[in-house]
Write a protein that holds these residues in place. Structure first.
Motif, mmCIF file in Angstrom:
data_model
loop_
_atom_site.group_PDB
_atom_site.id
_atom_site.type_symbol
_atom_site.label_atom_id
_atom_site.label_comp_id
_atom_site.label_asym_id
_atom_site.label_seq_id
_atom_site.Cartn_x
_atom_site.Cartn_y
_atom_site.Cartn_z
ATOM 1 N N LEU A 132 0.810 -1.214 0.000
ATOM 2 C CA LEU A 132 0.000 0.000 0.000
ATOM 3 C C LEU A 132 0.844 1.265 0.000
ATOM 4 C CD1 LEU A 132 -2.748 -1.059 2.568
ATOM 5 C CD2 LEU A 132 -2.893 -1.070 0.069
ATOM 6 N N ASP A 133 2.146 1.123 0.232
ATOM 7 C CA ASP A 133 3.034 2.276 0.205
ATOM 8 C C ASP A 133 3.181 2.754 -1.234
ATOM 9 O OD1 ASP A 133 4.672 4.195 1.190
ATOM 10 O OD2 ASP A 133 6.169 2.830 2.022
ATOM 11 N N THR A 134 3.246 4.060 -1.436
ATOM 12 C CA THR A 134 3.294 4.600 -2.787
ATOM 13 C C THR A 134 4.689 5.130 -3.121
ATOM 14 O OG1 THR A 134 2.416 6.695 -1.947
ATOM 15 C CG2 THR A 134 0.857 5.146 -2.909
ATOM 16 N N LEU A 135 4.998 5.116 -4.397
ATOM 17 C CA LEU A 135 6.331 5.482 -4.882
ATOM 18 C C LEU A 135 6.524 6.995 -4.892
ATOM 19 C CD1 LEU A 135 8.965 4.336 -6.225
ATOM 20 C CD2 LEU A 135 7.854 4.808 -8.420
ATOM 21 N N LYS A 136 7.643 7.436 -4.339
ATOM 22 C CA LYS A 136 8.002 8.848 -4.385
ATOM 23 C C LYS A 136 9.101 9.110 -5.414
ATOM 24 C CE LYS A 136 8.918 12.695 -1.235
ATOM 25 N NZ LYS A 136 9.104 13.073 0.190
ATOM 26 N N HIS A 137 10.056 8.168 -5.514
ATOM 27 C CA HIS A 137 11.156 8.348 -6.473
ATOM 28 C C HIS A 137 11.818 6.998 -6.724
ATOM 29 C CE1 HIS A 137 14.290 10.623 -8.583
ATOM 30 N NE2 HIS A 137 15.157 9.781 -8.032
ATOM 31 N N VAL A 138 12.232 6.774 -7.962
ATOM 32 C CA VAL A 138 12.947 5.552 -8.309
ATOM 33 C C VAL A 138 14.213 5.922 -9.065
ATOM 34 C CG1 VAL A 138 11.627 5.235 -10.458
ATOM 35 C CG2 VAL A 138 12.797 3.279 -9.418
ATOM 36 N N GLU A 139 15.285 5.203 -8.794
ATOM 37 C CA GLU A 139 16.558 5.468 -9.460
ATOM 38 C C GLU A 139 17.214 4.146 -9.828
ATOM 39 O OE1 GLU A 139 18.765 8.253 -11.180
ATOM 40 O OE2 GLU A 139 17.302 8.861 -9.656
ATOM 41 N N MET A 154 9.943 5.421 -0.968
ATOM 42 C CA MET A 154 8.498 5.384 -0.838
ATOM 43 C C MET A 154 8.006 6.601 -0.065
ATOM 44 S SD MET A 154 8.485 2.641 -2.505
ATOM 45 C CE MET A 154 6.720 2.348 -2.596
ATOM 46 N N ARG A 155 6.746 6.907 -0.219
ATOM 47 C CA ARG A 155 6.208 8.085 0.454
ATOM 48 C C ARG A 155 6.157 7.945 1.967
ATOM 49 N NH1 ARG A 155 1.489 10.690 -3.415
ATOM 50 N NH2 ARG A 155 2.951 11.757 -4.787
ATOM 51 N N SER A 156 6.217 6.722 2.464
ATOM 52 C CA SER A 156 6.263 6.516 3.916
ATOM 53 C C SER A 156 7.630 6.866 4.488
ATOM 54 C CB SER A 156 5.950 5.055 4.247
ATOM 55 O OG SER A 156 7.010 4.217 3.796
ATOM 56 N N GLY A 157 8.640 7.026 3.612
ATOM 57 C CA GLY A 157 10.002 7.252 4.052
ATOM 58 C C GLY A 157 10.867 6.009 3.919
ATOM 59 N N ALA A 158 10.239 4.859 3.640
ATOM 60 C CA ALA A 158 11.002 3.620 3.464
ATOM 61 C C ALA A 158 11.818 3.692 2.176
ATOM 62 C CB ALA A 158 10.056 2.424 3.417
ATOM 63 N N VAL A 159 12.986 3.059 2.205
ATOM 64 C CA VAL A 159 13.847 2.982 1.023
ATOM 65 C C VAL A 159 14.056 1.503 0.698
ATOM 66 C CG1 VAL A 159 16.089 3.525 0.028
ATOM 67 C CG2 VAL A 159 15.013 5.140 1.615
ATOM 68 N N LEU A 160 13.678 1.100 -0.516
ATOM 69 C CA LEU A 160 13.788 -0.293 -0.931
ATOM 70 C C LEU A 160 14.876 -0.419 -1.984
ATOM 71 C CD1 LEU A 160 9.966 -1.051 -1.373
ATOM 72 C CD2 LEU A 160 11.368 -1.271 0.696
ATOM 73 N N ASN A 183 9.687 7.948 -13.123
ATOM 74 C CA ASN A 183 9.319 8.972 -12.145
ATOM 75 C C ASN A 183 8.216 9.883 -12.661
ATOM 76 O OD1 ASN A 183 11.030 8.430 -9.876
ATOM 77 N ND2 ASN A 183 12.775 9.106 -11.088
ATOM 78 N N ASP A 184 8.268 10.191 -13.947
ATOM 79 C CA ASP A 184 7.252 11.063 -14.533
ATOM 80 C C ASP A 184 5.875 10.401 -14.554
ATOM 81 O OD1 ASP A 184 9.112 13.019 -14.955
ATOM 82 O OD2 ASP A 184 9.440 12.555 -17.076
ATOM 83 N N ASN A 185 5.835 9.081 -14.576
ATOM 84 C CA ASN A 185 4.558 8.394 -14.794
ATOM 85 C C ASN A 185 4.094 7.478 -13.659
ATOM 86 O OD1 ASN A 185 3.777 8.946 -17.811
ATOM 87 N ND2 ASN A 185 5.991 8.549 -17.828
ATOM 88 N N ALA A 186 5.011 7.039 -12.810
ATOM 89 C CA ALA A 186 4.642 6.060 -11.777
ATOM 90 C C ALA A 186 4.603 6.642 -10.365
ATOM 91 C CB ALA A 186 5.609 4.879 -11.809
ATOM 92 N N LYS A 187 5.089 7.860 -10.208
ATOM 93 C CA LYS A 187 5.119 8.475 -8.882
ATOM 94 C C LYS A 187 3.704 8.602 -8.320
ATOM 95 C CE LYS A 187 6.286 12.782 -8.744
ATOM 96 N NZ LYS A 187 7.113 14.006 -8.811
ATOM 97 N N GLY A 188 3.533 8.235 -7.043
ATOM 98 C CA GLY A 188 2.234 8.350 -6.400
ATOM 99 C C GLY A 188 1.390 7.091 -6.461
ATOM 100 N N TYR A 189 1.852 6.066 -7.165
ATOM 101 C CA TYR A 189 1.126 4.796 -7.258
ATOM 102 C C TYR A 189 1.787 3.764 -6.355
ATOM 103 C CZ TYR A 189 -1.174 6.647 -11.454
ATOM 104 O OH TYR A 189 -1.908 7.403 -12.332
ATOM 105 N N ASP A 190 0.983 2.799 -5.858
ATOM 106 C CA ASP A 190 1.588 1.714 -5.094
ATOM 107 C C ASP A 190 2.128 0.659 -6.046
ATOM 108 O OD1 ASP A 190 -0.414 -0.335 -5.684
ATOM 109 O OD2 ASP A 190 -1.722 0.600 -4.213
ATOM 110 N N MET A 191 2.826 -0.329 -5.486
ATOM 111 C CA MET A 191 3.538 -1.305 -6.318
ATOM 112 C C MET A 191 2.601 -2.103 -7.220
ATOM 113 S SD MET A 191 6.617 -0.763 -5.649
ATOM 114 C CE MET A 191 7.978 -0.645 -4.520
#
Length: 342
Positions: A132-139, A154-160, A183-191
């Motif tokens: 349920l955690d949502t993506l904030k940034h991916v690299e 993740m938006r919760s602050g978790a780093v995977l 990042n332009d298209n998936a930010k704000g969505y859960d896994m």
């Protein structure tokens, strides 16, 4: 049989008195301490009728009455007048969170402590499932050869961190372009949303870098969340020793429930999908819950329901205060988690 106004008045006074004093309630106590407007003989008659209907029970023949689970259920659903938290109480709750660095785990740990302290019971918070955690940034970062490190904040602050192996050796610039497109298209969505909706939609649009289409399957598979471990935050166990004083069997029951992670995850998880505050009284929740009540409410990240919180204590808890306490705290936590997730 529908309860008359007289039945309701006597039942409410009996439950209020039992919650406060934790001893069977007799007609003389109700006559002396509550402005009921009935004689002791009339009160005894109503108490007997309430016992016959299953709302009250007698421990001894002449020892007064105590509420049954049916009595508590009617009391909570129909007779409780919700107490309004004072400004001082609300400030006390908010001050606990101002001490935090606004990381999700700190907020949830503080929430269990706040609920336990203000309810004088046990506070329980069910953390969000990782899915349920949502993506904030991916690299995507090149490691060696065809190995790439995918870092997801993740938006919760978790780093995977996930190691993935691609079909060839991609340059860091190529990986940067893929990362930017995600990042332009998936930010704000859960896994699950990214796997099931976002990436399939991007594959149909065909407006991204060509390399994205070659590696999308590997990236999607690497985003499968691990839900094997859900965080539980529990505080206030010491409160229960005082609340269940002289009730060793019930104390052992509630302690065993708090030690049963599967039970707590299932119980609180059932209510994480619903709005509002719910009260689970005794065996209507589980056969082991005799003498125990749970008050619970879900909390959100934005519009997404992600977890639940509440208190566990004796059935004779102060519902007037406990219900608004859980309600206010869940709303405050939802606001804070939404704020830190942006």
């Amino acid at each position: 049989m529908e309860l008359s106004q007289r039945h309701r008045m006597i039942l409410k006074a009996t439950v209020d008195e039992f919650i406060q004093e934790n001893r069977p309630v007799g007609s003389k106590t109700l006559f002396d301490k509550h402005d009921i407007g009935l004689s002791p003989a009339s009160i005894r008659t109503v108490l007997k009728e309430l016992e016959e209907m299953g709302y009250l029970a007698s421990r001894h023949t002449s020892g007064g009455r105590i509420p049954t689970e049916i009595g508590y259920r009617f009391y909570v659903d129909s007779l409780v007048v919700l107490y309004e938290l004072t400004i001082k109480e609300k400030q006390r709750i908010q001050e606990e969170y101002l001490k935090m660095q606004f990381k999700l785990d700190q907020i949830l740990k503080a929430t269990a402590s706040v609920l336990a302290s203000l309810s004088n019971s046990a506070g329980v918070v069910l953390g969000p499932a990782k899915s349920l955690d949502t993506l904030k940034h991916v690299e995507l970062i090149h490691v060696h050869g065809d190995e790439v490190l995918m870092i997801m904040v993740m938006r919760s602050g978790a780093v995977l961190n996930r190691s993935v192996f691609l079909d060839r050796n991609y340059s860091q610039e190529e990986l940067y372009q893929i990362s930017k497109y995600l990042n332009d298209n998936a930010k704000g969505y859960d896994m699950f949303e990214i796997q099931e909706k976002v990436i399939p939609s991007l594959l149909l649009r065909k407006d991204g870098p060509l390399d994205f289409y070659k590696v999308s399957g590997v990236i999607s598979a690497a985003m499968t969340p691990d839900n094997s471990e859900v965080s539980l935050y529990i505080d206030g166990l010491k409160n229960l020793y005082g609340r269940f004083r002289d009730e060793e069997e019930q104390l052992n029951q509630v302690l065993s429930l708090l030690d049963d992670k599967r039970f707590l995850t299932g119980m609180f998880g059932d209510y994480s999908e619903h709005d509002g505050v719910y009260t689970v009284i005794g065996k209507d929740g589980d056969g082991r819950m005799g003498g125990v009540s749970i008050i619970t409410s879900g909390y959100r990240m934005g519009e997404k329901r992600i977890g639940a919180m509440g208190i566990i204590g004796p059935q004779r808890m102060d519902y007037h205060r406990a219900l608004p306490l859980v309600d206010f705290t869940s709303k405050l936590v939802s606001e804070m988690i939404t704020r830190i997730s942006k």
